[in-house]
Write a protein that holds these residues in place. Structure first.
Motif, PDB file in Angstrom:
ATOM      1  N   ASN A 181      -0.870  87.674  98.046  1.00 49.03           N
ATOM      2  CA  ASN A 181      -2.140  88.215  97.576  1.00 49.03           C
ATOM      3  C   ASN A 181      -3.283  87.217  97.797  1.00 49.03           C
ATOM      4  O   ASN A 181      -4.356  87.564  98.296  1.00 49.03           O
ATOM      5  CB  ASN A 181      -1.997  88.582  96.100  1.00 49.03           C
ATOM      6  CG  ASN A 181      -3.282  89.079  95.483  1.00 49.03           C
ATOM      7  OD1 ASN A 181      -4.044  88.300  94.925  1.00 49.03           O
ATOM      8  ND2 ASN A 181      -3.542  90.368  95.600  1.00 49.03           N
ATOM      9  N   HIS A 210      -8.119  91.408 101.609  1.00 50.14           N
ATOM     10  CA  HIS A 210      -7.869  92.463 100.618  1.00 50.14           C
ATOM     11  C   HIS A 210      -8.965  92.463  99.554  1.00 50.14           C
ATOM     12  O   HIS A 210      -9.301  93.499  98.981  1.00 50.14           O
ATOM     13  CB  HIS A 210      -6.499  92.284  99.936  1.00 50.14           C
ATOM     14  CG  HIS A 210      -6.527  91.398  98.727  1.00 50.14           C
ATOM     15  ND1 HIS A 210      -6.363  90.044  98.778  1.00 50.14           N
ATOM     16  CD2 HIS A 210      -6.764  91.681  97.414  1.00 50.14           C
ATOM     17  CE1 HIS A 210      -6.483  89.523  97.556  1.00 50.14           C
ATOM     18  NE2 HIS A 210      -6.727  90.496  96.713  1.00 50.14           N
ATOM     19  N   HIS A 227     -10.994  94.907  95.629  1.00 45.52           N
ATOM     20  CA  HIS A 227     -11.776  94.480  94.466  1.00 45.52           C
ATOM     21  C   HIS A 227     -13.199  95.046  94.504  1.00 45.52           C
ATOM     22  O   HIS A 227     -14.141  94.387  94.936  1.00 45.52           O
ATOM     23  CB  HIS A 227     -11.810  92.962  94.366  1.00 45.52           C
ATOM     24  CG  HIS A 227     -10.459  92.370  94.168  1.00 45.52           C
ATOM     25  ND1 HIS A 227      -9.598  92.793  93.177  1.00 45.52           N
ATOM     26  CD2 HIS A 227      -9.805  91.379  94.826  1.00 45.52           C
ATOM     27  CE1 HIS A 227      -8.476  92.082  93.247  1.00 45.52           C
ATOM     28  NE2 HIS A 227      -8.576  91.233  94.231  1.00 45.52           N
ATOM     29  N   ASP A 250      -5.173  92.943  91.152  1.00 50.74           N
ATOM     30  CA  ASP A 250      -4.065  92.272  91.851  1.00 50.74           C
ATOM     31  C   ASP A 250      -2.736  92.508  91.147  1.00 50.74           C
ATOM     32  O   ASP A 250      -1.732  92.801  91.784  1.00 50.74           O
ATOM     33  CB  ASP A 250      -4.337  90.764  91.961  1.00 50.74           C
ATOM     34  CG  ASP A 250      -5.527  90.462  92.846  1.00 50.74           C
ATOM     35  OD1 ASP A 250      -5.636  91.083  93.916  1.00 50.74           O
ATOM     36  OD2 ASP A 250      -6.347  89.611  92.467  1.00 50.74           O
TER      37      ASP A 250
HETATM   38 FE   LIG Z   1      -7.189  89.917  94.824  1.00 52.92          FE
END
Ligand SMILES: [Fe+2]
Length: 405
Positions: free
Chosen positions: A202, A208, A213, A352
C-alpha cells in the motif's frame, strides 16, 4: 509447501504468500527474527532507568527497557521456565520482571535472578544442584537508538544501522529524525484483517493515493501529476516515496478520477494548514524500512507506523505520532489536528485499512491466483514519477532472496 513462484518473477505475486501458515512461520524466522533491524519505539518512551515498553517484532512479544545504568536492553517477553508472556503492561517503570506463574524473576538485563523453592522446602524437592541461574536468562536482542528512534535485532551480530539503511534512506530518515529530541504526541493501534505485506504494498504504491483517497485529491494534498520520486536501497527492501504538492487544477491526471469534486471546500481549513518545516521542498515523504516500519511525513504530521504481523491474515498497525521537544504550542496543535487524516479512523488512512481487508477477502478465495504488478514497467529501477509499482517489485525481489522462494 514446497511452492514454486510463478513466472515471470516479481511482476506476479502468488496469493499463497498471503495465506499460507508455513510461509508466515518462515517469514517470522527469516525476516523478523533474522538479520534485520526492527523498529520498536522512540527514546522518548524510555527516558528513565527502569522504564520499559512492550511490543512485538513479528509475532514475537518483546520488552525494551533501560537498565539501572540507563543502558538500552531488549529481550523476548517469554519466561525461560514455561514460556509465559510474563509482562502484560504496554509500558511502565520497574526494578525487575517477575513471571506471574512461578515467580521466576529477571533483572533489567534479562538475567534470571531468582527461582522460588530453588532449594526445595524442608529439604525436599527444588531444582537440581547444578541448575545454573546464569544459563537461564531471557533470550536477548541487540538494541540501538539512532537519533531518538529505537531498533532491535534478534541477530546479535547485526550490521551497523546506518549501513543497513543505505545512503538515500539514511538521508530521508535523518531528515525527520535529525537528532533533535523527539516529543511523543500519542499512540493509536488498529487490527487490520489482511496480510502484513499488503500494508507495505500500500505504501510502496504511491499512485493509489491519487485514486483511492478522495480526501487527499479533493483538498489538493496529493495528486498523480505532482513532482515525485520513488527510490529504493540497493536491496529493494527499503523504499521512499518523495512528493511535492503542486498547483491544484483539473488536468488529464485528474480526469480518470471518478470522485473528484473541485468545488468542495473544508468548513474548517485549519485541518490542513501545512507550514514548511523541512530542509527540502517535499511535502510528503513515506519511507518504508524493512521489515516493519513506515516513517510518515505528510505535511506536518510525522508518525511511525509499526507493522506487527499476527497470522497470515491479520496484523496490528501501531501508530506513534510525534513532534520535536522544541515545537511551540501552535505547531503541536497543528500536528495533532493534521493527524485526523491518519490512523484507524483517519480521513485518509481508513481507506487503506478497508482495501487491505478487501484484498485479503478476495485473495483467500483463490490461493492459486496471483497479483499483477506491471505499472511503470517490469523492472525495479528508481523513478522520477509515481505512476509505478517499481517499489513493490523491488520489495518482492528482496523478499524472495531472504525467503529463498
Ligand atoms: Fe493509501
Amino acid at each position: 509447501m514446497p511452492r514454486t513462484w510463478p513466472d515471470p518473477g516479481s511482476t506476479r505475486i502468488p496469493y499463497w504468500i498471503y495465506t499460507d501458515q508455513d510461509i508466515f512461520d518462515l517469514e517470522m524466522e527469516r525476516i523478523f527474527c533474522g538479520s534485520s533491524w526492527a523498529y520498536v519505539g522512540l527514546s522518548a518512551e524510555l527516558l528513565e532507568p527502569g522504564s520499559f515498553i512492550t511490543t512485538n517484532i513479528g509475532d514475537r512479544p518483546v520488552i525494551i527497557c533501560r537498565n539501572g545504568d540507563g543502558e538500552l536492553r531488549g529481550f523476548v517477553n517469554r519466561c525461560a521456565h514455561r514460556g509465559i508472556k510474563f509482562c502484560r503492561h504496554r509500558s511502565g517503570q520497574t526494578k525487575r520482571f517477575t513471571c506471574p506463574y512461578h515467580q521466576w524473576t529477571y533483572d533489567l538485563n534479562g538475567d534470571l535472578k531468582g527461582v522460588p523453592f530453588m532449594r526445595g522446602v524442608n529439604g525436599q524437592g527444588g531444582m537440581p544442584e547444578d541448575f545454573d541461574l546464569g544459563a537461564n536468562g531471557l533470550q536477548q536482542l541487540k538494541v540501538i537508538a539512532h537519533n531518538g528512534v529505537l531498533f532491535a535485532s534478534f541477530d546479535l551480530n547485526m550490521t551497523e544501522f546506518t549501513t543497513y539503511l543505505g545512503e538515500s534512506n539514511r538521508y530521508y530518515f535523518e531528515r525527520v529524525c535529525d537528532g533533535r529530541e523527539l516529543r511523543l504526541l500519542g499512540h493509536s493501534r488498529q487490527l487490520i484483517r489482511g496480510n502484513w505485506k499488503l500494508m507495505f504494498e500500500n505504501i510502496k504504491d504511491p499512485y493509489h493515493a491519487s485514486l483511492l483517497h478522495v480526501f487527499l485529491v479533493t483538498f489538493g494534498l496529493f495528486r498523480a501529476d505532482q513532482q515525485s520520486q520513488v527510490k529504493m536501497d540497493r536491496t529493494g527492501g527499503h523504499g521512499l516515496l518523495i512528493s511535492r504538492k503542486g498547483e491544484q487544477k483539473a488536468t488529464d491526471a485528474t480526469q480518470d478520477i471518478e470522485n473528484l469534486r473541485e468545488d468542495f471546500k473544508l468548513k474548517d481549513p485549519r485541518l490542513l494548514d501545512p507550514v514548511k518545516e523541512f530542509k527540502d521542498s517535499a511535502t510528503v515523504v513515506m519511507q518504508t524500512l524493512w521489515p516493519n516500519l513506515i516513517v510518515q511525513q505528510q505535511s506536518n504530521t510525522i508518525a511511525m507506523r509499526q507493522v506487527q504481523p499476527r497470522d497470515p491474515s491479520s496484523f496490528i498497525l501501531a501508530w506513534t505520532f510525534f513532534g520535536y521537544a522544541d515545537d511551540d504550542e501552535a505547531m503541536t496543535i497543528r500536528r495533532l489536528r493534521q493527524a485526523n487524516l491518519m490512523s484507524a479512523s483517519g480521513l485518509v488512512s481508513c481507506d487503506d485499512s478497508e482495501v487491505i481487508k478487501l484484498a485479503q477477502d478476495g485473495i483467500n478465495s483463490d490461493i492459486d491466483g496471483y497479483a499483477l504488478f506491471e505499472m511503470g514497467g517490469r523492472d525495479t529501477e528508481d523513478t522520477e514519477h509515481m505512476v509505478t509499482e517499481t517499489a513493490i517489485r523491488a520489495f518482492y525481489k528482496h523478499y524472495r532472496a531472504v525467503m529463498d522462494l
